[in-house]
Design a protein around this motif. Structure first.
Motif, PDB file in Angstrom:
ATOM      1  N   CYS A  87     -57.971 -15.793  86.532  1.00 50.09           N
ATOM      2  CA  CYS A  87     -56.561 -16.173  86.759  1.00 50.09           C
ATOM      3  C   CYS A  87     -56.326 -16.347  85.257  1.00 50.09           C
ATOM      4  O   CYS A  87     -56.933 -17.158  84.309  1.00 50.09           O
ATOM      5  N   ILE A  88     -55.030 -16.168  84.894  1.00 52.81           N
ATOM      6  CA  ILE A  88     -54.558 -16.397  83.323  1.00 52.81           C
ATOM      7  C   ILE A  88     -53.572 -17.692  83.607  1.00 52.81           C
ATOM      8  O   ILE A  88     -52.807 -17.903  82.543  1.00 52.81           O
ATOM      9  N   GLY A  89     -53.415 -18.047  84.778  1.00 58.50           N
ATOM     10  CA  GLY A  89     -52.488 -19.170  84.993  1.00 58.50           C
ATOM     11  C   GLY A  89     -51.153 -19.176  84.781  1.00 58.50           C
ATOM     12  O   GLY A  89     -50.238 -19.811  84.351  1.00 58.50           O
ATOM     13  N   CYS A  90     -50.610 -17.706  84.995  1.00 62.40           N
ATOM     14  CA  CYS A  90     -49.300 -17.577  85.047  1.00 62.40           C
ATOM     15  C   CYS A  90     -48.433 -18.215  85.932  1.00 62.40           C
ATOM     16  O   CYS A  90     -46.974 -18.343  85.912  1.00 62.40           O
ATOM     17  N   GLY A  91     -48.938 -18.500  87.263  1.00 56.57           N
ATOM     18  CA  GLY A  91     -48.170 -19.180  88.267  1.00 56.57           C
ATOM     19  C   GLY A  91     -47.224 -18.420  89.112  1.00 56.57           C
ATOM     20  O   GLY A  91     -46.494 -18.790  89.874  1.00 56.57           O
ATOM     21  N   ALA A  92     -47.444 -16.880  89.055  1.00 55.66           N
ATOM     22  CA  ALA A  92     -46.762 -16.104  89.748  1.00 55.66           C
ATOM     23  C   ALA A  92     -46.795 -16.256  91.306  1.00 55.66           C
ATOM     24  O   ALA A  92     -45.946 -16.292  91.968  1.00 55.66           O
ATOM     25  N   CYS A  93     -48.053 -16.459  91.877  1.00 58.07           N
ATOM     26  CA  CYS A  93     -48.643 -16.939  92.939  1.00 58.07           C
ATOM     27  C   CYS A  93     -47.872 -17.976  93.540  1.00 58.07           C
ATOM     28  O   CYS A  93     -47.495 -17.868  94.851  1.00 58.07           O
TER      29      CYS A  93
END
Lengths: 188, 578
Positions: free
Chosen positions: B528-534
């Protein structure tokens, strides 16, 4: 005079079962009693409130601002949301867990983790990590009965009455588990 | 025996004790539990009808045949049932007939806040309103007696607070009532102009007689106390008066149409200052004012929302003895459940940037963040005809990126007739049936396509594909609501087609009993790169912890929608039950 109890939480947490146990207690003790519940769309993960009032003669079925003797909160933010329903010095039983609302999950708002700190002088706040205790008892889903056990410490009802009503109210397969959860909450 | 009963359960109990034999309804919060309760009594035939109009007509038929019958609905359901009920007011009844209508002050689960009493007055149907569970039961029994005595359908009006509050009720035995003999009465039961003109006179006379004779009925009562101040009130509002100002005199009305003038006059002549305290519209107030009696009402009490004792204390006594709520707390609105098939369908529509016309059901939540795809919602069954209207106004090319969505139960309620119209009048729109195999929002009631009825018996299950074909829709496709690639393909194709199409998105409601969730999604913090897309998929089982995606395993139902939003493989759907 009536005893006014308010149960708040997140839709799906089982506030209805808890209020029905409290209603059963009132009937068992020979009181007049009224309960009020929320059904329908509010159950879909929204903030939910149920009320229990018992005494010699109960008129309205809701507990209003400033009138609750006991506030049972199944989640921290919900405890804060409804704190003003408590009488000054009332008892607030908080299941000290965080369930982020969609407004927080989506980033539109922040969860105020220290939200109860400012209330500590006003009420008798009792925090319990009921989810953890329930998991130790056997199933996290009975956390609400653990909380009820903690609340029972502040109510003048005999243990035997509680156990009888729990037995008559919860699904038959879960009676022993719920009794155990209740007694653990009660501190026995 | 004393028992704690919901207002709705008490209404059902009252009907049961009154010897009701037939009950029909369509589910609608806050009325649903009445039917669910009455269905448990073997002596009563009870059914879910596809809509409230049908339910009312079933009850009317049963009444004409001579038995006591009832239909139940929420306030907006009364609009659907208004046609038969307005004319049933003219025909009157055979066996007693009660329509239970549940209003929703405060809009807990409704699209408007209309007041049933006004509609009942327009229909010239008497209205009875209880104020707690005990009265709900006893007033229901009285309603059947009055229905037969005055040859009229009766509306028993309840509200959300009453319907969903429990109170102590003394249970009695059921009293079987002998069926009235069926009479062929063309003058009474065939409403052609000649007959209806005469019945209209009868209806007027009936209301006048009731107004005069019912003033002293125990449904209405005066409670004299301090005569310097008094309240005229009814229903749940009565309880708030007794709570806030127990020393005041009260005229408690149980019969709201017709209103008992003589009793109102008596109260007014004995009490100095009179408040009218009624939720929603000023029905009592306007009547009392028209009698020339000075009262205080809506100038200090609102027409909106629920009343309370605190509200009365503030408005009348100027007292507010409680703290303000904490400011700035994040709201917790209801959301689509984890694993909800609607969310999956909406994610595809959002990706395709479609305009979505909505309908009534859980999926209406698709209008609000973070889903935000639905653009209109009016009433049950409106989506298909609304889309048709847009097309007829703006042309078929205009709606190439439009669809409408309607639930399976709502489609059967009043969507089918709209679809007939769309076929007949050459619509080219795309209708998406969100078929989750149940009536979801009201708490999972059966309907005509689930294969079961209200009594729990096996029943014929309508096949939506066959039904649409029979109506004349050639393009009907069924897609698994979670097969988003296929759904995207189908929606692209069908919205471009110059012909009406129906797309049935099928997957059971996540809350439906008997569901087995074989999967759960697991988050991998390394990936997880923490982009928050999910997070944008809007599932409440998903959150961020230390800037990484986190799944609540207790809540996750393993639909995998969130995983499809992740480009880094950080969310993985795994089988947990083999």
């Amino acid at each position: 005079m009536s005893t006014n109890i308010m149960i708040v939480g997140v839709g799906g947490q089982g506030t209805l079962l808890t209020s029905r146990i409290l209603g059963g207690i009132a009937i068992e003790k020979g009181y007049d009693v009224k309960l009020s519940e929320v059904h329908g769309m509010a159950q879909r993960g929204g903030s939910v409130v149920t009320f229990v009032r018992y005494g010699d003669c109960v008129r309205e079925p809701i507990v209003e601002e400033g009138q609750a003797d006991v506030l049972i909160a199944f989640e921290r933010l919900e405890a804060a949301r409804y704190h003003h329903f408590l009488k000054p010095g009332g008892v607030m039983i908080v299941n000290d867990v965080v369930i982020e609302p969609i407004t927080v999950i989506s980033g539109a708002a922040a969860y105020p983790t220290d939200v109860l700190d400012s209330l500590s002088g006003k009420y008798n706040i009792v925090k319990v990590d009921a989810n953890k205790i329930a998991a130790e008892v056997g199933n996290q889903r009975v956390f609400n009965t653990v909380v009820l056990g903690v609340a029972a410490r502040h109510m003048d009802v005999e243990k035997e009455v509680w156990l009888k009503v729990i037995e008559n109210t919860v699904p038959p397969k879960t009676v022993e588990l719920n009794k155990k959860a209740f007694l653990t909450g009660l501190g026995e | 025996m004393k028992k704690l009963l919901l207002g709705n359960e008490a209404i059902a109990r009252g009907a049961y004790e009154a010897g009701v034999k037939v009950s029909a309804a369509y589910p609608g919060t806050p009325s649903t539990e009445i039917s669910e309760t009455i269905a448990k009594y073997p002596e009563v035939y009870a059914e879910w009808a596809p809509n409230e109009k049908v339910a009312a007509e079933v009850a009317i038929g049963a009444s004409i045949s001579g038995v006591r019958s009832m239909c139940c609905m929420k306030h907006v359901g009364l609009n659907v049932a208004a046609d038969p009920l307005f004319t049933c007011s003219y025909t009157g009844v055979g066996g007693g007939l009660v329509a239970v209508v549940a209003d929703d002050p405060g809009l807990y689960s409704s699209q408007n806040e209309q007041d049933t009493r006004l509609i009942a007055r327009a229909a010239m149907i008497p209205v009875i309103e209880p104020s707690d569970s005990a009265e709900a039961k006893s007033f229901m029994k009285r309603a059947f007696e009055l229905s037969e005595k005055y040859d009229t359908p009766i509306i028993l009006r309840t509200t959300t607070r009453l319907s969903h509050s429990q109170g102590v009720v003394e249970l009695c035995d059921r009293k079987e009532v002998e069926d009235k003999p069926y009479e062929k009465r063309v003058d009474k039961y065939v409403m052609m102009p000649g007959m209806a003109k005469k019945r209209h006179l009868y209806v007027e006379d009936r209301l006048n007689r009731m107004a005069a004779e019912m003033a002293l009925d125990p449904l209405n009562r005066i409670e004299y106390a301090d005569k310097s101040v008094g309240f005229i009130t009814s229903g749940i509002a009565y309880q708030y008066v007794k709570e806030a100002m127990p020393e005041a005199s009260v005229l408690k009305l149980g019969l709201l149409n017709p209103l008992p003038d003589s009793l109102i006059r008596e109260f007014a002549s004995n009490v100095e200052k009179i408040y009218v305290f009624e939720e929603l519209e000023p029905l009592i107030e306007e009547h009392v004012r028209a009698m020339g009696i000075k009262v205080i009402g809506k100038e200090i009490f609102t027409r909106q929302g629920e009343y309370s004792a605190n509200m009365l204390r503030k408005a009348v006594l100027g007292k507010q003895e409680y703290e303000a709520p904490m400011a700035g707390l994040p709201a917790r609105p209801p959301v689509l459940c984890p694993g909800c098939p609607h969310r999956s369908v909406f994610s595809v529509m959002k990706k395709l940037k479609l305009h979505v016309i909505g309908d009534i059901g859980c999926y209406t939540l698709g209008a609000v963040p973070p889903v935000s795809v639905i653009e209109t919602t009016i009433c049950m069954g409106s989506s298909i005809s609304t889309l048709h209207g847009v097309e007829k106004a703006k042309g078929k090319d205009y709606i190439k990126n439009w669809v409408c969505v309607i639930g399976d139960s709502t489609f059967l309620h009043t969507g089918v007739n709209s679809l007939i119209n769309s076929v007949y009048n050459k619509s080219t729109g795309t209708v998406v049936i969100l078929d989750n195999r149940t009536t979801g929002m009201t708490g999972h009631q059966e309907h005509a396509a689930t294969g079961k009825n209200l009594k729990g018996e096996e029943a014929h299950a309508i096949d939506f594909t066959e039904l649409c074909h029979a109506i004349g829709v050639n393009r009907v496709t069924t897609v698994d609501a979670f097969d988003r690639d296929r759904l995207a393909e189908v929606l692209k194709e069908e919205t471009q087609a110059d012909e009406l199409s129906v797309v049935i998105c099928r997957a059971p409601c996540a809350l439906l009993k008997g569901n087995v969730f074989k999967y759960k999604v697991f988050a991998d913090a390394e990936k997880c790169i923490g982009c928050g897309a999910c997070i944008t998929c809007g599932c409440p089982a998903l959150s961020k912890e230390n800037k990484k995606a986190k799944i609540n395993p207790e809540m996750c139902n393993g639909c995998g929608l969130c995983a499809s939003y992740c480009k880094f493989g950080a969310l993985e759907k795994r089988e947990v039950i083999k």
